[in-house]
Motif scaffolding. Structure first.
Motif, PDB file in Angstrom:
ATOM      1  N   MET A 130      31.616  33.669  22.429  1.00  0.00           N
ATOM      2  CA  MET A 130      32.736  34.560  22.106  1.00  0.00           C
ATOM      3  C   MET A 130      32.239  35.958  21.768  1.00  0.00           C
ATOM      4  SD  MET A 130      35.414  32.168  20.007  1.00  0.00           S
ATOM      5  CE  MET A 130      36.561  33.517  19.728  1.00  0.00           C
ATOM      6  N   PHE A 131      31.146  36.025  21.033  1.00  0.00           N
ATOM      7  CA  PHE A 131      30.578  37.320  20.645  1.00  0.00           C
ATOM      8  C   PHE A 131      30.229  38.128  21.899  1.00  0.00           C
ATOM      9  CE2 PHE A 131      28.530  40.125  17.780  1.00  0.00           C
ATOM     10  CZ  PHE A 131      28.797  39.704  16.503  1.00  0.00           C
ATOM     11  N   THR A 132      29.510  37.493  22.809  1.00  0.00           N
ATOM     12  CA  THR A 132      29.101  38.222  24.016  1.00  0.00           C
ATOM     13  C   THR A 132      30.288  38.472  24.938  1.00  0.00           C
ATOM     14  OG1 THR A 132      28.371  36.113  24.880  1.00  0.00           O
ATOM     15  CG2 THR A 132      26.677  37.574  24.083  1.00  0.00           C
ATOM     16  N   GLU A 133      31.262  37.576  24.918  1.00  0.00           N
ATOM     17  CA  GLU A 133      32.462  37.802  25.737  1.00  0.00           C
ATOM     18  C   GLU A 133      33.160  39.092  25.320  1.00  0.00           C
ATOM     19  OE1 GLU A 133      33.622  33.194  26.763  1.00  0.00           O
ATOM     20  OE2 GLU A 133      34.738  34.251  25.242  1.00  0.00           O
ATOM     21  N   ILE A 134      33.183  39.351  24.015  1.00  0.00           N
ATOM     22  CA  ILE A 134      33.859  40.567  23.543  1.00  0.00           C
ATOM     23  C   ILE A 134      33.073  41.811  23.962  1.00  0.00           C
ATOM     24  CG2 ILE A 134      34.510  41.822  21.448  1.00  0.00           C
ATOM     25  CD1 ILE A 134      35.235  38.970  20.340  1.00  0.00           C
ATOM     26  N   LEU A 135      31.740  41.750  23.835  1.00  0.00           N
ATOM     27  CA  LEU A 135      30.919  42.873  24.309  1.00  0.00           C
ATOM     28  C   LEU A 135      31.130  43.078  25.807  1.00  0.00           C
ATOM     29  CD1 LEU A 135      27.531  42.112  22.521  1.00  0.00           C
ATOM     30  CD2 LEU A 135      29.197  43.836  21.892  1.00  0.00           C
ATOM     31  N   GLN A 136      31.131  41.961  26.535  1.00  0.00           N
ATOM     32  CA  GLN A 136      31.267  42.045  27.994  1.00  0.00           C
ATOM     33  C   GLN A 136      32.640  42.559  28.398  1.00  0.00           C
ATOM     34  OE1 GLN A 136      30.157  38.033  28.489  1.00  0.00           O
ATOM     35  NE2 GLN A 136      27.988  38.483  28.566  1.00  0.00           N
ATOM     36  N   PHE A 137      33.646  42.212  27.613  1.00  0.00           N
ATOM     37  CA  PHE A 137      35.005  42.665  27.885  1.00  0.00           C
ATOM     38  C   PHE A 137      35.037  44.198  27.988  1.00  0.00           C
ATOM     39  CE2 PHE A 137      39.098  44.156  26.180  1.00  0.00           C
ATOM     40  CZ  PHE A 137      40.001  43.426  26.940  1.00  0.00           C
ATOM     41  N   PHE A 138      34.396  44.863  27.024  1.00  0.00           N
ATOM     42  CA  PHE A 138      34.397  46.329  27.031  1.00  0.00           C
ATOM     43  C   PHE A 138      33.548  46.883  28.171  1.00  0.00           C
ATOM     44  CE2 PHE A 138      35.916  45.282  22.832  1.00  0.00           C
ATOM     45  CZ  PHE A 138      36.885  46.235  22.626  1.00  0.00           C
ATOM     46  N   LEU A 139      32.441  46.210  28.461  1.00  0.00           N
ATOM     47  CA  LEU A 139      31.579  46.687  29.551  1.00  0.00           C
ATOM     48  C   LEU A 139      32.265  46.525  30.910  1.00  0.00           C
ATOM     49  CD1 LEU A 139      28.127  45.362  28.366  1.00  0.00           C
ATOM     50  CD2 LEU A 139      28.914  47.724  28.466  1.00  0.00           C
ATOM     51  N   ILE A 140      33.014  45.435  31.054  1.00  0.00           N
ATOM     52  CA  ILE A 140      33.727  45.212  32.325  1.00  0.00           C
ATOM     53  C   ILE A 140      34.730  46.336  32.542  1.00  0.00           C
ATOM     54  CG2 ILE A 140      35.354  43.698  33.541  1.00  0.00           C
ATOM     55  CD1 ILE A 140      33.938  41.317  32.100  1.00  0.00           C
ATOM     56  N   TRP A 141      35.491  46.664  31.493  1.00  0.00           N
ATOM     57  CA  TRP A 141      36.453  47.757  31.640  1.00  0.00           C
ATOM     58  C   TRP A 141      35.746  49.070  31.939  1.00  0.00           C
ATOM     59  CZ3 TRP A 141      41.114  46.655  32.834  1.00  0.00           C
ATOM     60  CH2 TRP A 141      41.763  45.541  32.304  1.00  0.00           C
ATOM     61  N   ALA A 142      34.598  49.314  31.275  1.00  0.00           N
ATOM     62  CA  ALA A 142      33.857  50.561  31.524  1.00  0.00           C
ATOM     63  C   ALA A 142      33.444  50.658  32.993  1.00  0.00           C
ATOM     64  CB  ALA A 142      32.619  50.620  30.622  1.00  0.00           C
ATOM     65  N   GLY A 143      33.190  49.519  33.602  1.00  0.00           N
ATOM     66  CA  GLY A 143      32.725  49.518  34.993  1.00  0.00           C
ATOM     67  C   GLY A 143      33.837  49.531  36.025  1.00  0.00           C
ATOM     68  N   ILE A 144      35.002  48.939  35.704  1.00  0.00           N
ATOM     69  CA  ILE A 144      36.026  48.813  36.765  1.00  0.00           C
ATOM     70  C   ILE A 144      37.200  49.772  36.608  1.00  0.00           C
ATOM     71  CG2 ILE A 144      35.460  46.413  37.281  1.00  0.00           C
ATOM     72  CD1 ILE A 144      38.035  45.583  35.815  1.00  0.00           C
ATOM     73  N   LEU A 145      37.426  50.276  35.396  1.00  0.00           N
ATOM     74  CA  LEU A 145      38.614  51.113  35.178  1.00  0.00           C
ATOM     75  C   LEU A 145      38.542  52.421  35.954  1.00  0.00           C
ATOM     76  CD1 LEU A 145      41.149  50.654  33.520  1.00  0.00           C
ATOM     77  CD2 LEU A 145      40.076  51.802  31.595  1.00  0.00           C
ATOM     78  N   ILE A 146      37.343  52.926  36.148  1.00  0.00           N
ATOM     79  CA  ILE A 146      37.178  54.212  36.825  1.00  0.00           C
ATOM     80  C   ILE A 146      37.337  54.083  38.351  1.00  0.00           C
ATOM     81  CG2 ILE A 146      34.661  53.986  36.936  1.00  0.00           C
ATOM     82  CD1 ILE A 146      34.471  56.991  36.577  1.00  0.00           C
ATOM     83  N   LEU A 147      37.195  52.863  38.849  1.00  0.00           N
ATOM     84  CA  LEU A 147      37.207  52.659  40.311  1.00  0.00           C
ATOM     85  C   LEU A 147      38.553  53.038  40.950  1.00  0.00           C
ATOM     86  CD1 LEU A 147      35.072  51.801  42.296  1.00  0.00           C
ATOM     87  CD2 LEU A 147      35.783  49.440  41.987  1.00  0.00           C
ATOM     88  N   PRO A 148      39.703  52.518  40.476  1.00  0.00           N
ATOM     89  CA  PRO A 148      40.969  52.942  41.090  1.00  0.00           C
ATOM     90  C   PRO A 148      41.288  54.413  40.843  1.00  0.00           C
ATOM     91  CG  PRO A 148      41.374  51.488  39.211  1.00  0.00           C
ATOM     92  CD  PRO A 148      39.907  51.454  39.477  1.00  0.00           C
ATOM     93  N   LEU A 160      33.324  59.877  27.734  1.00  0.00           N
ATOM     94  CA  LEU A 160      34.414  59.038  27.194  1.00  0.00           C
ATOM     95  C   LEU A 160      33.871  57.748  26.576  1.00  0.00           C
ATOM     96  CD1 LEU A 160      37.296  59.212  29.854  1.00  0.00           C
ATOM     97  CD2 LEU A 160      37.426  59.836  27.438  1.00  0.00           C
ATOM     98  N   ILE A 161      32.902  57.140  27.248  1.00  0.00           N
ATOM     99  CA  ILE A 161      32.326  55.885  26.719  1.00  0.00           C
ATOM    100  C   ILE A 161      31.639  56.156  25.378  1.00  0.00           C
ATOM    101  CG2 ILE A 161      30.630  54.042  27.130  1.00  0.00           C
ATOM    102  CD1 ILE A 161      31.149  54.349  30.126  1.00  0.00           C
ATOM    103  N   ILE A 162      30.940  57.304  25.279  1.00  0.00           N
ATOM    104  CA  ILE A 162      30.263  57.652  24.010  1.00  0.00           C
ATOM    105  C   ILE A 162      31.294  57.823  22.886  1.00  0.00           C
ATOM    106  CG2 ILE A 162      28.959  59.456  22.801  1.00  0.00           C
ATOM    107  CD1 ILE A 162      27.485  59.977  25.443  1.00  0.00           C
ATOM    108  N   ILE A 163      32.362  58.561  23.173  1.00  0.00           N
ATOM    109  CA  ILE A 163      33.394  58.794  22.139  1.00  0.00           C
ATOM    110  C   ILE A 163      33.963  57.452  21.659  1.00  0.00           C
ATOM    111  CG2 ILE A 163      35.727  59.732  21.754  1.00  0.00           C
ATOM    112  CD1 ILE A 163      34.926  62.001  23.729  1.00  0.00           C
ATOM    113  N   PHE A 164      34.292  56.617  22.615  1.00  0.00           N
ATOM    114  CA  PHE A 164      34.842  55.290  22.297  1.00  0.00           C
ATOM    115  C   PHE A 164      33.835  54.493  21.449  1.00  0.00           C
ATOM    116  CE2 PHE A 164      36.780  51.198  23.499  1.00  0.00           C
ATOM    117  CZ  PHE A 164      38.112  51.540  23.376  1.00  0.00           C
ATOM    118  N   GLY A 165      32.580  54.515  21.885  1.00  0.00           N
ATOM    119  CA  GLY A 165      31.526  53.768  21.189  1.00  0.00           C
ATOM    120  C   GLY A 165      31.304  54.276  19.783  1.00  0.00           C
ATOM    121  N   LEU A 166      31.294  55.610  19.619  1.00  0.00           N
ATOM    122  CA  LEU A 166      31.056  56.179  18.287  1.00  0.00           C
ATOM    123  C   LEU A 166      32.186  55.837  17.325  1.00  0.00           C
ATOM    124  CD1 LEU A 166      29.506  59.693  19.083  1.00  0.00           C
ATOM    125  CD2 LEU A 166      28.385  57.708  18.049  1.00  0.00           C
TER     126      LEU A 166
END
Lengths: 559, 73
Positions: free
Chosen positions: A180-198, B56-62
């Motif tokens: 669960m801990f890593t899922e939450i970290l990964q949740f944010f990383l997934i959005w960081a990677g895919i949200l910018i694509l569209p 943006l990622i930095i702002i969010f992270g901070l």
């Protein structure tokens, strides 16, 4: 295809990610002392932790990469997987079903079946779940290896084993807590990677209006072409979508798949547990917009030869799953490529961690503790849970090789769901809301429904019956109607399970009201904790209603 | 991850930490690219998405790191 060139910045991002996840695994090990910590993360989590982990467990490679590919194949019809195929079932779980699950203090869904029906129902459901998890994990491993192999140029076999070894490492250390801990970290990383694509895609094609102008009506509407199968790319009618996807498959997955519900079980109180799928439903809608939107943008690019964009073709066969990595390759500069590849890795890790943490809980409690060693100590169960994780991952590697031989992974995934999830949910919902159903009725209903669904699938695969055999009023177009057949097979499995359970319940012994108290709607256990009184805007019903309104508006606007 | 396990840091602190670290690398890549342009085949490279997305990622992270730095859970 040449691999994507990775800069030192991209490698640095991947190294930071892996180092962080490994460190978290060690950090959390000291907080995992009992079997309850390992399997239920101590039952102390807030609704946001549970809601995000719940959604993250659903954000595996299949749900993101696979469904982006489905958008190319089925156009806006792929959005049904995020709308009718998710939202109603998630809300039903949060509003109606969670109190039964949470109050009964069960450690798994098969545990509920034992309490409501009998030991046989529990063992059968656990066995089906274990098989399901191995096959689904195999698909996740295969997709990950496909990414490594195709886009980074890594050796296929080596990448599959490396991925498997890493998941084994951190889930074994601290079970659901670290998952669960890593899922939450990964949740944010997934959005960081895919949200910018569209966002970049829309800039590239010239805005959302281009999607509407460049696609045929069957590819850009949700319902208006669902009157006849041949009018839409999925070869499905509205009846098949509502009953098959919206009811049999969606309820099977969202209300009885222990993989995701386990996150809600770890909540600190009933309100948090009920809010878990409701919070998840908002992210599910957003994910659908991003994934299907990305697929639709790619569809516009593919239809325009001047764009220079095309999907990967291997051995004369178009690889739909390649769309998201190929768009990343098209738009991402150094640094962003690192985030993109890391988000693909995170999707895989989130999905696999979810699969394995639920697999080890069901194996340990519902098979090992129930059949093999009834007197096992908590320490022994903890040890067995860790061993089960490693064994489950090794079996998943075998599942990956099966998935590799299949035509498309999402069609295959839905076929698995129609066989293993639909009969279970038919019986669980029937048993939860109707005390008339007997233990033998529940068990035999589930068994007969599963056997019929498996027999139909095998008969279809060995060409004894055409794919369209299970689709009412339609024949022909075998390849295109594969998904529609999955939906209808799930409907038949549901109906047969329900019919068999009711019929057998007429002739077999019922449980008393006292035995059913706390497990059936209307029979409240007096020892149950009463849900805290809160203001309207904190109630699960309120936020569920808001999701429902958004869901209805989306369906009307995109009708 | 929760507020009851004694001595364990909040999950949101870790979320902030990893986002900040990754945002810094993305932003650094974008700044480096201003001086040494990368692969010319990449579409929309002129938008310098790695600079503003990294920022943006930095702002969010901070925000996550600072608001949760003292929360032991």
């Amino acid at each position: 295809m040449t691999p994507i060139p990775l800069s030192p910045f991209d490698w640095a991002i991947m190294i930071v990610y892996f180092a962080f996840i490994a460190w978290i695994g060690f950090y959390l090990k000291k907080f995992t002392k009992t079997d309850n910590d390992f399997f239920l993360a101590g039952r102390r989590n807030s609704m946001w932790v549970c809601g995000i982990a719940f959604m993250s467990a659903n954000m595996g490679s299949m749900e993101v990469i696979g469904y982006a590919g489905q958008s190319i194949k089925y156009g806006l019809y792929a959005a049904h997987f995020y709308l009718i195929g998710a939202v109603p079932a998630m809300l039903f779980l949060g509003v109606f079903m969670m109190p039964f699950y949470y109050h009964s203090k069960i450690k798994s869904i098969p545990g509920y079946l034992k309490a409501r029906f009998n030991e046989s129902s529990r063992v059968f459901n656990a066995a089906m779940f274990v098989v399901n998890m191995i096959l689904v994990s195999g698909i996740a491993l295969y997709l990950q290896a496909l990414i490594f192999h195709t886009f980074l140029g890594w050796n296929w076999d080596m990448s599959i084993w490396l991925s498997a070894a890493f998941v084994a490492f951190y889930v074994t250390l601290s079970g659901l807590l670290s998952a669960m801990f890593t899922e939450i970290l990964q949740f944010f990383l997934i959005w960081a990677g895919i949200l910018i694509l569209p966002i970049l895609g829309l800039v590239d094609i010239g805005g959302p209006a281009e999607i509407s102008q460049n696609l045929a009506v069957g590819f850009k509407t949700l319902w208006s072409t669902s009157n006849l199968p041949q009018n839409n790319p999925m070869y499905i009618t509205w009846g098949g979508l509502v009953l098959g996807l919206g009811f049999a498959i969606a309820f099977g997955y969202w209300t009885t798949d222990f993989l995701i519900i386990q996150r809600a079980f770890s909540a600190k109180n009933l309100r948090s547990a009920r809010m878990t799928p409701i919070i998840g439903s908002y992210f599910k809608l957003l994910l659908g917009a991003v994934v299907v939107g990305t697929g639709m943008i790619a569809l516009v690019l593919i239809n325009n030869p001047a764009s220079g964009f095309s999907l990967l073709v291997e051995n004369g066969k178009t690889n739909y799953d390649s769309v998201m990595p190929l768009l990343m390759r098209r738009y991402f500069t150094p640094g962003l490529i690192g985030v993109g590849v890391t988000s693909l890795l995170a999707m895989f890790m989130a999905g696999m961690a979810g699969n394995m943490s639920s697999f080890n809980a069901v194996w340990t409690y519902d098979i090992y503790h129930s059949i093999i060693n009834k007197n096992a100590s908590p320490q022994k169960l903890l040890q067995i849970g860790r061993i089960a994780t490693v064994c489950g991952i090794i079996l998943s590697v075998a599942g990956a090789y099966i998935a590799r031989s299949m035509p498309t992974v999402i069609d295959y995934l839905q076929a698995i769901s129609s066989m293993f999830l639909s009969p279970s949910v038919a019986i669980i919902i029937l048993g939860m809301f109707w005390k008339f159903i007997t233990p033998k009725g529940g068990f035999w209903g589930m068994l007969v429904g599963t056997l019929v669904a498996v027999a139909l699938f095998i008969a279809q695969e060995v060409k004894l019956i055409p794919v369209s055999f299970v689709i009412p009023g339609f024949s022909g177009a075998d390849e295109q109607s594969y998904m529609a057949a999955n939906f209808w097979r799930a409907v038949w499995a549901w109906l047969i399970s329900t019919g068999a359970a009711i019929a057998i319940s007429f002739f077999t012994q019922k449980k008393t009201d006292e035995e059913l108290r706390g497990f059936v709607y209307g029979l409240v256990d007096k020892d149950q904790a009463v849900e805290e009184k809160v203001v309207l805007y904190k109630k699960p019903e309120f936020w569920g209603a808001v999701t429902l309104v958004i869901f209805i508006i989306i369906n009307i606007v995109l009708w | 991850m929760n507020t009851d396990i004694k001595g364990m840091r909040s999950i949101w602190f870790f979320v902030g930490l990893i986002l900040t670290a990754i945002g810094i690398i993305v932003l650094a890549a974008g700044i480096f690219e201003l001086f040494y342009p990368a692969n010319p085949e990449v579409r929309l490279a002129g938008l310098h998405a790695n600079i503003w997305w990294g920022g943006l990622i930095i702002i969010f992270g901070l925000i996550y790191t600072i608001t949760n730095k003292n929360k032991y859970v």
